[in-house]
Each structure stands twice: as structure tokens, then as C-alpha cells.
Design a protein around this motif. Structure first.
Motif, PDB file in Angstrom:
ATOM      1  N   GLY A 112       0.786  -1.226   0.000  1.00 12.82           N
ATOM      2  CA  GLY A 112       0.000   0.000   0.000  1.00 12.82           C
ATOM      3  C   GLY A 112       0.819   1.278   0.000  1.00 12.82           C
ATOM      4  O   GLY A 112       0.256   2.353   0.007  1.00 12.82           O
ATOM      5  N   HIS A 113       2.159   1.172   0.015  1.00 10.65           N
ATOM      6  CA  HIS A 113       2.953   2.392   0.084  1.00 10.65           C
ATOM      7  C   HIS A 113       3.231   3.041  -1.254  1.00 10.65           C
ATOM      8  O   HIS A 113       3.554   4.219  -1.313  1.00 10.65           O
ATOM      9  CB  HIS A 113       4.275   2.123   0.794  1.00 10.65           C
ATOM     10  CG  HIS A 113       4.151   2.250   2.271  1.00 10.65           C
ATOM     11  ND1 HIS A 113       3.218   1.538   2.975  1.00 10.65           N
ATOM     12  CD2 HIS A 113       4.810   3.027   3.155  1.00 10.65           C
ATOM     13  CE1 HIS A 113       3.335   1.868   4.252  1.00 10.65           C
ATOM     14  NE2 HIS A 113       4.279   2.764   4.380  1.00 10.65           N
ATOM     15  N   GLU A 168      -2.908   4.675  -6.582  1.00  9.33           N
ATOM     16  CA  GLU A 168      -3.610   5.095  -5.368  1.00  9.33           C
ATOM     17  C   GLU A 168      -4.763   4.153  -5.053  1.00  9.33           C
ATOM     18  O   GLU A 168      -5.019   3.833  -3.887  1.00  9.33           O
ATOM     19  CB  GLU A 168      -4.146   6.517  -5.524  1.00  9.33           C
ATOM     20  CG  GLU A 168      -3.090   7.580  -5.423  1.00  9.33           C
ATOM     21  CD  GLU A 168      -3.647   8.941  -5.799  1.00  9.33           C
ATOM     22  OE1 GLU A 168      -4.731   9.290  -5.330  1.00  9.33           O
ATOM     23  OE2 GLU A 168      -2.991   9.632  -6.594  1.00  9.33           O
ATOM     24  N   GLY A 188       5.668  -2.208  -3.072  1.00  7.40           N
ATOM     25  CA  GLY A 188       4.555  -1.458  -3.649  1.00  7.40           C
ATOM     26  C   GLY A 188       4.749  -1.237  -5.135  1.00  7.40           C
ATOM     27  O   GLY A 188       3.829  -1.423  -5.929  1.00  7.40           O
ATOM     28  N   THR A 218      -3.345   1.237  -3.470  1.00  8.11           N
ATOM     29  CA  THR A 218      -2.996   1.552  -2.083  1.00  8.11           C
ATOM     30  C   THR A 218      -4.183   1.344  -1.157  1.00  8.11           C
ATOM     31  O   THR A 218      -4.089   0.679  -0.121  1.00  8.11           O
ATOM     32  CB  THR A 218      -2.551   3.018  -1.992  1.00  8.11           C
ATOM     33  OG1 THR A 218      -1.273   3.116  -2.570  1.00  8.11           O
ATOM     34  CG2 THR A 218      -2.501   3.504  -0.565  1.00  8.11           C
ATOM     35  N   SER A 272      -5.343   8.759   2.191  1.00  9.83           N
ATOM     36  CA  SER A 272      -5.209   8.219   0.827  1.00  9.83           C
ATOM     37  C   SER A 272      -6.545   8.277   0.110  1.00  9.83           C
ATOM     38  O   SER A 272      -6.619   8.628  -1.070  1.00  9.83           O
ATOM     39  CB  SER A 272      -4.730   6.772   0.845  1.00  9.83           C
ATOM     40  OG  SER A 272      -3.544   6.647   1.538  1.00  9.83           O
TER      41      SER A 272
END
Lengths: 175, 473
Positions: free
Chosen positions: B89-90, B115, B269, B118, B174
């Protein structure tokens, strides 16, 4: 949301045309109502006389509220409400409060800014704002004038301006 | 503001697009009826999700005893999967926030999907702390709320609680950042749609009109959100590493953990972004927007972060030896040649050795090889977390309590199930939202379109661009 305003607008095909048109409008002191574009056009804001957004200042204030909320709450819990010793550390163990204080700063700043942003934009879930032309979110750049509150001479000047600066379409619409 | 033609810079948008063509190309996947490939993938993803739901219900019904955790090894696949998903998720926030601050234009092609990834990955991650406590129905005890037990508050000094705050903040920020960027693109879809579809996108687009003042606020908001999301993304995996680093377990309490975890998170990621992007660009025919140039850039990040991770592994070994502390030395010796030596080999070969091929431009721009490598890195990073968690726990201070751990079918099922959740959400996303940020791609067309950049750059087809022509020749 209908305000029954009569709008005269011209559509341009390119942001360079839009920018040069706005420059001309500024020289002629024409009272532009609004400018719409499918993406942010850089260099437009000073020409339109738009002041810098103060959103980031609001964000700073929200962030500070988050900082204080987190830090003061943890301080109150561990020194007043229910003091417990963890691992032989002092009740008021400030370094251990840093991560949560930081996270709440970010959380408050983000939520506050986003809510403020939609509020001042007049946007939100389910809000319908009038759209002058469907292609403004696609490939058209639009300059609009408030036709309802303009004199005949002003209207003529607007139309002449739109024609001379290369608008590909000139129309009026009541929204 | 006429466009500047650069014959040196590599184009990020190919195919001589104009603004309207960009809209058409990116909106097309969500406007046509789903392809057979999409329907089949969706059915598979939902079936896998169902397996996960079944295994989670099984865990809740029969209790945590259905897993193979024991007195010695209290964290197994659950926390391994949690850290793995959080790491994945980074990349999204890194691409959308840090690369925005660095003015990297190639982010525009991939930021939207990254995104989304993420958000879905963080959702999968958040599942594990919830179920690994066993009694999921009292999981709200995690939160500091006024209660009738005193009120007895949660321990604000505990890294596990910091983690709760970090992950819930990260998820919220996010989501807000992603959705704010989506609103103008939903408006584009709205203005192309009719009937029920128009009403649907009208709701989602929040009444966006594209007014100059709104765009100004939009850019101001994006910049500040990027500015605060940057330390946030670095803090999240730092705090995840505190879960381990603040303990007194040899092999865990090392100060190198925060930077090493953050680098590993970015590494894994980007690998997942590459896996998804290589499939997405092919299936949705977005090769003109997610180009080999983008893949090349992401492979450079993979190479850099993979090497940082490698340096961290070697530093850990060196410091363990240099410390002169036998428990620390044994912990690392055990990692390399103990009962789980195969996981260490998997970690080293997938994470450190194999990405080194990306020193060569030819390999960085090879799509099939990149796809293969991205899977490899994902596996390697899973092994890394496995090496850190069960391997370390299996050999603790007391030899009488040494143990071994293999997962049960329930634990494996939950992990597979999270993959199902992830891909189900991603597939829905590709149908509902534009996979590439339409407005942002349009804003870089004049600097990174292949009419304006790269060796085939030439003047635009419009009559007003004579000065551009003179620059090009």
C-alpha cells in the motif's frame, strides 16, 4: 441548482488561445464572469486577478487543532484521569506521544481541508451545478460573461471580443 | 504559454493524442460492456474472495485455535500478511505525493491506479489485526472511547496503538486524496453519459464544473495534501517497524528497522504497481499512456529500493556480528542457516540479487521480463516478512520452548482470500473510474506528448504554433 442567469460564452480549442484571449480581455477591461477548462491552465490566475487560495492556511489551523487534541488528550489521560506506569517510564512520557500526535495532525489537516475545499467550491455528494457545455470537461476552454446584467453595448463588445480572439463557438445559455 | 518542443526528453504520451482523443481513450474501458476476460477475472476474484470470507468466519466461529500459532510463535502468517499488504500500500501515496513534490511527470500515467491499489491493499492489511486478536466482536476495544471500565484507556505508549492510528490515518488521507483527484474525471464521464449513468456520475462528481477558481483550489489542496502525505507515508511503515523494533526480541530490536521497512515497502509497492499496470495497459489498451518510459522509471525505483533493502540485510548481519552479543548473533545465524533457511534464500534471491538486472536499460524496458520480476519481488518481500516474524520467534531465549510453525488451511485460505478482495475491488475500479487521471494527463500533453518530446517530436498540427516549429528545426 438553477439561478436563472443568462450567460454568454465562447469555447476555445486550446489553452494557448484561452490565455491570449484572457490577456486581450484584460486589456479591454472586459468583465469576465468565469473561465472553465478541462484541466488547470497555468498562468491564468494572475490574468483573472484571482488571489492565491487560503486553503493551506486553513489546513495549518486544522493541523494545529489535531496536534493539540492528540497531545492534550493523552496528557490528560496519563497524568490526570488514569495515571499508569508503563515500563518504568514517567506518566507524562512525551516521546511516546509523538507518533499519535503526528498522525492526528495529518488526519485533522486533511479532513478539514477537504471538507473546506468542497464547502467553498459549493460542491458535495449529489450536488448538481449547471454546466455550460458538456465538452468543457473534455477538450473545450470556455470564457463566460454575465449576459443578463449587461447592457447592449457591453454585450456587443463581448461578442466582438469572442469572435476576434478565435472562439470556435459563441453561444448564450440560461442556467 | 506555447509548448516547448524537446527532442531529448522521452515522451510520456505516445500516439499523437489530442485532448479529445485522451478523453475517448481513457473513458472507453468504463463505457463499453465488460469484456469476457473481465467477467471471467471478476468471477475468479469473487470466488477467491468467498474462500477468504469462509476462512475468516471459520476462524471467528471456532477461534484462533484453528491456526497453527503456538506459545512460542505467536505471530505467523497473519502478521506476515499484514505487513506485506501494508508495504504494498505504500507505492500509491509515494507516486501521488512524493513524485508530485519532485515534479515527476511520469506519475500522471500511473498515479490513479496506484492510489486505488494503495487503498485496496490497506483494506486487506487492516483485516489481519482485526481477526488475529481472536475475539473480533470486541475489536472496538482498540479505540480510545469513554467506556464503563473506568474509563480505562488504551495504552498510548504502545506501538501497536500507534499502528492503529497510523493505518487508519493513512487509509483516510489516501482515500480523500484519491477521491479529490477523481472528481474532475468523474465529471468528464458524467458529461459524456446519458440516463441513469449520468445520474450516477453526477452524484460521484460532486457538481464539478472546471471553473478557474476551483482548479486553483484543487491544485492548492493537492499540493498541501501531497506535502503532508509524504511524511505520513514514511511514518506508517516506520510505525509498523516499531511493532517489532521496540520489543526485546533479538533480531527485532534494531534501529535500522524504520528505514529498512520503508524502503522494503516502496520496493514491494512498486512491484505490485508494475504487476497491475502491465496487465491493465494491455487489457484496457492504454499503452499510449502507460508507456515503456513509465515502466523504465518504475524499474529504476525497484532497483534503488531493492538495493537499499539489500544493504539493510547485510548491515543487520554485520551489526549482529560486531555487537558481540551472542543472542543477536544467534538470531541472525538462525535466519541464514536455521530451520527456515529456505525463506532466507527466497528473500535474498528475489529481493537483492534478481533486481540487479535492472542496471541494464534493455532489461528495464523489457515488459515481459519486468512482469516476471514484479511477481518475483512480491514473493521475495513476502518471504522477508516471514523471515523476520516466525523465524525469529521460533528460536527464542529458551531452547526448551523452541518450536516450528506451518500454517493451517485456514490461514492459507485467509491470505488467498485477501488476494481475492484486492483483485475484486481493483476490477470494479477499472469499470467505474478512469484508470488514468484524465485531467492530469491532459495537463502534461504539451510537454510530454510525442508531438512535443522525444526524437519524433515535431510541431503541433495547429496553425498558431509557428514558433514551436522554429525551435524544432
Amino acid at each position: 441548482m438553477s439561478t436563472n442567469r443568462e450567460i454568454l460564452f465562447g469555447l476555445y480549442d486550446d489553452e494557448t488561445d484561452l490565455l491570449s484571449a484572457v490577456k486581450v480581455a484584460k486589456e479591454r477591461h472586459l468583465n469576465i464572469d468565469n473561465v472553465f477548462s478541462p484541466f488547470p491552465v497555468h498562468g491564468l490566475d494572475p490574468l483573472l486577478g484571482l488571489k492565491e487560495s487560503r486553503l493551506h492556511q486553513a489546513g495549518f489551523i486544522y493541523g494545529m487543532i489535531g496536534t493539540l487534541t492528540a497531545f492534550l488528550f493523552m496528557t490528560w489521560v496519563f497524568t490526570r484521569d488514569w495515571p499508569i506506569i508503563f515500563g518504568g517510564k514517567p506518566y507524562w512520557s512525551v516521546p511516546a506521544f509523538i507518533p499519535i500526535t503526528f498522525e492526528l495532525t495529518v488526519l485533522f489537516a486533511s479532513i478539514g481541508m477537504v471538507v473546506t475545499y468542497y464547502a467553498v467550491n459549493g460542491q458535495g455528494p449529489g450536488v448538481t451545478n449547471p454546466v455550460l457545455d458538456d465538452r468543457i470537461t473534455d477538450d473545450k476552454f470556455c470564457i463566460s460573461f454575465d449576459a443578463g446584467h449587461s447592457s447592449e453595448e457591453e454585450l456587443a463588445a463581448y461578442r466582438k471580443f469572442l469572435g476576434e480572439t478565435g472562439a470556435s463557438e459563441i453561444r448564450t445559455k440560461t442556467i | 504559454m506555447s509548448a516547448v518542443v524537446s527532442p531529448i526528453r522521452d515522451p510520456l504520451i505516445t500516439g499523437h493524442k489530442d485532448y479529445h482523443q485522451i478523453t475517448e481513450d481513457i473513458c472507453a474501458p468504463s463505457e463499453r460492456t465488460p469484456s469476457v476476460a473481465w467477467v471471467v477475472s471478476f468471477l475468479i476474484a469473487v470466488s477467491v474472495l468467498a474462500v477468504g470470507v469462509f476462512c475468516i468466519l471459520w476462524t471467528i466461529w471456532f477461534g484462533i485455535g484453528t491456526w497453527n500459532l503456538n506459545r512460542t510463535i505467536g505471530w505467523g502468517w497473519d502478521i506476515t500478511n499484514f505487513v506485506w499488504w501494508i508495504g504494498i500500500g505504500h507505492a500509491g501515496t509515494l507516486i501521488s505525493a512524493i513524485l508530485l513534490l519532485f515534479r515527476q511527470k511520469w506519475r500522471t500515467g500511473v498515479n490513479r491506479a496506484a492510489e486505488a491499489m494503495t487503498i485496496f491493499a490497506v483494506l486487506c492489511a487492516a483485516l489481519f489485526p482485526g481477526i488475529h486478536v481472536g475475539r473480533m466482536w470486541v475489536v472496538f476495544f482498540f479505540f480510545p472511547y469513554p467506556n464503563t471500565r473506568g474509563p480505562l484507556w488504551v495504552n498510548f505508549n504502545s506501538p501497536l496503538l500507534w499502528d492503529l492510528f497510523a493505518i487508519s490515518t493513512y487509509f483516510t488521507v489516501s482515500l480523500l486524496f484519491w477521491y479529490t483527484g477523481l472528481v474532475p474525471d468523474f465529471a468528464t464521464l458524467r458529461d459524456r453519459a446519458t440516463g441513469l449513468r449520468k445520474r450516477f456520475y453526477n452524484f460521484l462528481s460532486f457538481g464539478w464544473t472546471g471553473a478557474a477558481k476551483h482548479w486553483q483550489r484543487f491544485e492548492s489542496l493537492s499540493l498541501v495534501l501531497a506535502g503532508i502525505a509524504t511524511p505520513l507515508v514514511l511514518s506508517v511503515h516506520t510505525i509498523v517497524s516499531f511493532d517489532f523494533a521496540t520489543s526485546v526480541i533479538p533480531g527485532w530490536h534494531t534501529t535500522i528497522f524504520p528505514p529498512y521497512f520503508v524502503a522494503g515497502a516502496i520496493f514491494s509497492g512498486f512491484a505490485m504497481v508494475l504487476t497491475l499496470m502491465i496487465i491493465t495497459r494491455k487489457v484496457l489498451k492504454l499503452e499510449d499512456y502507460i508507456t515503456v518510459e513509465h515502466i523504465d522509471s518504475m524499474n529504476k525505483v525497484i532497483l534503488l529500493t531493492g538495493t537499499i533493502v539489500g544493504v539493510a540485510y547485510l548491515t543487520e548481519l554485520f551489526i549482529a556480528w560486531y555487537s558481540g552479543y551472542i543472542y543477536e548473533q544467534y538470531a541472525f545465524l538462525n535466519r541464514v542457516k536455521g530451520v527456515y533457511w529456505w525463506a532466507y534464500v527466497g528473500m535474498m534471491s528475489c529481493n537483492v540479487l534478481s533486481p540487479q538486472i535492472f542496471w541494464f536499460r534493455k532489461f528495464r524496458r523489457n515488459i515481459a521480463l519486468t512482469f516476471f520480476m514484479s511477481i518475483f519481488v512480491n514473493i521475495g518481500m513476502w518471504f522477508e516478512r516471514f523471515v523476520i516474524i516466525p523465524t525469529t520467534l521460533a528460536r527464542d531465549y529458551l531452547p526448551s520452548s523452541w518450536s516450528y510453525y506451518v500454517p493451517t488451511w485456514v490461514e492459507i485460505g485467509i491470505f488467498i482470500g485477501t488476494l481475492g478482495i484486492f483483485f475484486t475491488l481493483y476490477l470494479i475500479f477499472t469499470r467505474v473510474a478512469p484508470v488514468v487521471a484524465i485531467a492530469e494527463v491532459k495537463s502534461i500533453l504539451k510537454t510530454s506528448g510525442d508531438q512535443y518530446a522525444g526524437e519524433h517530436a515535431k510541431h503541433a498540427h495547429k496553425p498558431h504554433s509557428h514558433e514551436e516549429e522554429s525551435v524544432a528545426h
